[in-house]
Design a protein around this motif. Structure first.
Motif, PDB file in Angstrom:
ATOM      1  N   ILE A  97      -7.534   0.557 -10.111  1.00 36.15           N
ATOM      2  CA  ILE A  97      -6.691   1.734 -10.649  1.00 36.15           C
ATOM      3  C   ILE A  97      -6.487   1.356  -9.370  1.00 36.15           C
ATOM      4  O   ILE A  97      -6.888   2.023  -8.186  1.00 36.15           O
ATOM      5  CB  ILE A  97      -7.400   2.233 -10.902  1.00 36.15           C
ATOM      6  CG1 ILE A  97      -8.679   1.985 -12.403  1.00 36.15           C
ATOM      7  CG2 ILE A  97      -6.532   3.304 -11.418  1.00 36.15           C
ATOM      8  CD1 ILE A  97      -7.686   1.374 -13.789  1.00 36.15           C
ATOM      9  N   CYS A  98      -4.934   1.744  -9.070  1.00 33.81           N
ATOM     10  CA  CYS A  98      -4.290   2.637  -8.517  1.00 33.81           C
ATOM     11  C   CYS A  98      -3.686   3.327  -8.707  1.00 33.81           C
ATOM     12  O   CYS A  98      -2.234   3.584  -9.432  1.00 33.81           O
ATOM     13  CB  CYS A  98      -3.471   1.504  -7.943  1.00 33.81           C
ATOM     14  SG  CYS A  98      -2.287   1.990  -6.443  1.00 33.81           S
ATOM     15  N   ARG A  99      -4.073   5.033  -8.207  1.00 36.90           N
ATOM     16  CA  ARG A  99      -4.116   5.897  -8.373  1.00 36.90           C
ATOM     17  C   ARG A  99      -1.976   6.261  -7.814  1.00 36.90           C
ATOM     18  O   ARG A  99      -1.112   7.410  -8.643  1.00 36.90           O
ATOM     19  CB  ARG A  99      -4.543   7.144  -7.834  1.00 36.90           C
ATOM     20  CG  ARG A  99      -3.665   7.323  -6.353  1.00 36.90           C
ATOM     21  CD  ARG A  99      -5.466   8.670  -6.211  1.00 36.90           C
ATOM     22  NE  ARG A  99      -5.092   8.392  -4.261  1.00 36.90           N
ATOM     23  CZ  ARG A  99      -5.988   9.027  -4.025  1.00 36.90           C
ATOM     24  NH1 ARG A  99      -7.426  10.026  -4.721  1.00 36.90           N
ATOM     25  NH2 ARG A  99      -6.411   8.989  -2.890  1.00 36.90           N
ATOM     26  N   CYS A 100      -1.580   5.797  -6.394  1.00 41.94           N
ATOM     27  CA  CYS A 100      -0.610   5.869  -6.882  1.00 41.94           C
ATOM     28  C   CYS A 100       0.800   5.000  -7.368  1.00 41.94           C
ATOM     29  O   CYS A 100       1.588   4.917  -6.856  1.00 41.94           O
ATOM     30  CB  CYS A 100      -0.349   5.266  -4.834  1.00 41.94           C
ATOM     31  SG  CYS A 100      -1.172   6.362  -4.267  1.00 41.94           S
ATOM     32  N   GLY A 101       0.227   3.676  -8.181  1.00 37.36           N
ATOM     33  CA  GLY A 101       1.376   3.371  -8.791  1.00 37.36           C
ATOM     34  C   GLY A 101       1.776   2.010  -8.057  1.00 37.36           C
ATOM     35  O   GLY A 101       3.087   1.749  -8.494  1.00 37.36           O
ATOM     36  N   THR A 102       1.126   1.418  -7.990  1.00 37.15           N
ATOM     37  CA  THR A 102       1.553   0.076  -6.996  1.00 37.15           C
ATOM     38  C   THR A 102       1.859  -0.896  -7.439  1.00 37.15           C
ATOM     39  O   THR A 102       2.414  -2.295  -6.775  1.00 37.15           O
ATOM     40  CB  THR A 102       1.198  -0.256  -5.621  1.00 37.15           C
ATOM     41  OG1 THR A 102      -0.569  -0.297  -5.750  1.00 37.15           O
ATOM     42  CG2 THR A 102       1.196   0.976  -4.665  1.00 37.15           C
ATOM     43  N   TYR A 103       1.420  -1.122  -8.772  1.00 38.41           N
ATOM     44  CA  TYR A 103       0.854  -2.216  -9.536  1.00 38.41           C
ATOM     45  C   TYR A 103       1.926  -3.694  -9.694  1.00 38.41           C
ATOM     46  O   TYR A 103       1.511  -4.955  -9.305  1.00 38.41           O
ATOM     47  CB  TYR A 103       0.753  -1.854 -11.368  1.00 38.41           C
ATOM     48  CG  TYR A 103      -0.728  -1.102 -11.525  1.00 38.41           C
ATOM     49  CD1 TYR A 103      -1.745  -1.813 -11.055  1.00 38.41           C
ATOM     50  CD2 TYR A 103      -0.068   0.248 -11.383  1.00 38.41           C
ATOM     51  CE1 TYR A 103      -3.311  -0.671 -11.376  1.00 38.41           C
ATOM     52  CE2 TYR A 103      -1.295   1.449 -11.884  1.00 38.41           C
ATOM     53  CZ  TYR A 103      -3.034   0.675 -11.500  1.00 38.41           C
ATOM     54  OH  TYR A 103      -3.316   1.425 -12.086  1.00 38.41           O
TER      55      TYR A 103
ATOM     56  N   ALA B  99       0.548  -1.250   0.163  1.00 38.81           N
ATOM     57  CA  ALA B  99      -0.180  -0.262   0.357  1.00 38.81           C
ATOM     58  C   ALA B  99       0.901   1.924  -0.234  1.00 38.81           C
ATOM     59  O   ALA B  99       2.082   1.234   0.155  1.00 38.81           O
ATOM     60  CB  ALA B  99      -0.712   0.295   1.253  1.00 38.81           C
ATOM     61  N   GLN B 100       0.289   2.314  -0.813  1.00 41.91           N
ATOM     62  CA  GLN B 100       0.994   3.858  -1.060  1.00 41.91           C
ATOM     63  C   GLN B 100      -0.129   4.388   0.108  1.00 41.91           C
ATOM     64  O   GLN B 100      -0.137   3.908   1.146  1.00 41.91           O
ATOM     65  CB  GLN B 100       1.262   4.122  -1.715  1.00 41.91           C
ATOM     66  CG  GLN B 100       1.821   5.137  -1.650  1.00 41.91           C
ATOM     67  CD  GLN B 100       3.173   5.256  -3.245  1.00 41.91           C
ATOM     68  OE1 GLN B 100       3.561   4.709  -3.994  1.00 41.91           O
ATOM     69  NE2 GLN B 100       3.089   6.690  -3.767  1.00 41.91           N
ATOM     70  N   CYS B 101      -1.191   5.330  -0.678  1.00 39.26           N
ATOM     71  CA  CYS B 101      -1.870   5.744  -0.331  1.00 39.26           C
ATOM     72  C   CYS B 101      -2.811   5.123   0.605  1.00 39.26           C
ATOM     73  O   CYS B 101      -3.366   4.711   1.629  1.00 39.26           O
ATOM     74  CB  CYS B 101      -2.719   6.729  -1.013  1.00 39.26           C
ATOM     75  SG  CYS B 101      -4.306   6.345  -1.783  1.00 39.26           S
ATOM     76  N   GLY B 102      -3.141   3.379   0.309  1.00 38.19           N
ATOM     77  CA  GLY B 102      -3.836   2.546   0.701  1.00 38.19           C
ATOM     78  C   GLY B 102      -5.537   3.095  -0.119  1.00 38.19           C
ATOM     79  O   GLY B 102      -6.684   1.471   0.094  1.00 38.19           O
ATOM     80  N   TYR B 103      -5.584   3.682  -0.428  1.00 38.20           N
ATOM     81  CA  TYR B 103      -7.370   3.934  -1.063  1.00 38.20           C
ATOM     82  C   TYR B 103      -7.658   3.229  -1.881  1.00 38.20           C
ATOM     83  O   TYR B 103      -9.195   2.449  -1.414  1.00 38.20           O
ATOM     84  CB  TYR B 103      -7.836   4.994  -1.734  1.00 38.20           C
ATOM     85  CG  TYR B 103      -8.494   5.740  -1.275  1.00 38.20           C
ATOM     86  CD1 TYR B 103      -9.919   6.163  -0.569  1.00 38.20           C
ATOM     87  CD2 TYR B 103      -9.606   4.621  -2.591  1.00 38.20           C
ATOM     88  CE1 TYR B 103     -11.066   6.801  -0.474  1.00 38.20           C
ATOM     89  CE2 TYR B 103     -11.364   5.754  -2.526  1.00 38.20           C
ATOM     90  CZ  TYR B 103     -12.052   6.534  -1.215  1.00 38.20           C
ATOM     91  OH  TYR B 103     -12.843   6.485  -1.265  1.00 38.20           O
ATOM     92  N   CYS B 104      -6.880   2.152  -2.810  1.00 31.92           N
ATOM     93  CA  CYS B 104      -7.385   1.606  -3.413  1.00 31.92           C
ATOM     94  C   CYS B 104      -7.252   0.583  -2.989  1.00 31.92           C
ATOM     95  O   CYS B 104      -7.836  -0.527  -3.353  1.00 31.92           O
ATOM     96  CB  CYS B 104      -6.630   1.460  -4.772  1.00 31.92           C
ATOM     97  SG  CYS B 104      -4.793   1.361  -4.752  1.00 31.92           S
ATOM     98  N   GLN B 105      -6.301  -0.049  -1.903  1.00 28.81           N
ATOM     99  CA  GLN B 105      -6.231  -1.429  -1.807  1.00 28.81           C
ATOM    100  C   GLN B 105      -7.601  -2.492  -0.672  1.00 28.81           C
ATOM    101  O   GLN B 105      -6.958  -3.489  -1.529  1.00 28.81           O
ATOM    102  CB  GLN B 105      -4.859  -1.173  -0.458  1.00 28.81           C
ATOM    103  CG  GLN B 105      -4.247  -0.032  -1.204  1.00 28.81           C
ATOM    104  CD  GLN B 105      -2.932  -0.999  -2.167  1.00 28.81           C
ATOM    105  OE1 GLN B 105      -2.955  -2.273  -1.928  1.00 28.81           O
ATOM    106  NE2 GLN B 105      -2.859  -0.393  -2.872  1.00 28.81           N
ATOM    107  N   SER B 106      -8.619  -1.549   0.100  1.00 26.26           N
ATOM    108  CA  SER B 106      -9.225  -3.643  -0.042  1.00 26.26           C
ATOM    109  C   SER B 106      -9.539  -3.942  -0.631  1.00 26.26           C
ATOM    110  O   SER B 106     -10.461  -5.007  -1.290  1.00 26.26           O
ATOM    111  CB  SER B 106     -10.200  -2.916   1.237  1.00 26.26           C
ATOM    112  OG  SER B 106     -10.724  -1.251   0.688  1.00 26.26           O
TER     113      SER B 106
END
Ligand code: FES
Length: 157
Positions: free
Chosen positions: A136-142, A97-104
């Protein structure tokens, strides 16, 4: 009044049957682990499982969940699910996780993907990318997501 089965518990919810599952979860049941992203089934932040399938809860009305089981991030990674625990551990290990928003949403998609594989199957990077393409991950954690999903698959083999 509608009945929702969430994380193996029945809840009566007094909301319009057209209400998206996301809002019944967040606003009515107080389960805020599932996030609102785009509201149009485009980003995957709101992903939950309906009878084990990954769905976009922002566009799924509660009427479509009648008689079915909804699983959310709150239960999927609480330790009672083998695949959920492996994914959770891999996410922590690789500091995904970076900001975490997309992670769940990412985690719920990863769990559904790994559960869809034959036991012991090790997915390729491109299979992982294609399974996770709807999130989609806006922080680019792909890159970390790819490594963590592969690692979870290895742990489950
Ligand atoms: Fe920030 Fe994915 S970790 S949007």
């Amino acid at each position: 009044m509608s009945t929702l089965n969430v994380n193996d518990r029945e809840y009566s919810v007094d909301v319009d049957p057209g209400t998206p599952v996301l809002w019944a979860l967040r606003d009515t049941l107080g389960m805020t682990g599932t996030k609102f992203g785009c509201g149009a089934a485009l980003c995957g932040a709101c992903t939950v499982h309906l009878n084990g399938q990954a769905i976009r809860s922002c566009v799924t009305p509660i009427s479509a969940a009648a008689g079915k089981k909804i699983t959310t991030i709150e239960a999927a990674t609480s330790g009672g699910d083998r695949v959920g625990s492996a994914v959770h551990a891999a996410w922590v290990k690789h500091d995904v996780a970076q900001c975490g928003y997309c992670q769940s949403g990412q985690i719920m998609s990863a769990i559904a993907f790994l559960k869809s594989l034959p036991r012991g199957n090790q997915p390729t990077a491109s299979e992982i990318d294609s399974a996770m393409a709807g999130n989609i991950c806006r922080c680019g954690t792909y890159a970390r997501i790819r490594v963590a999903v592969a690692d979870a698959a290895k742990a489950l083999a």
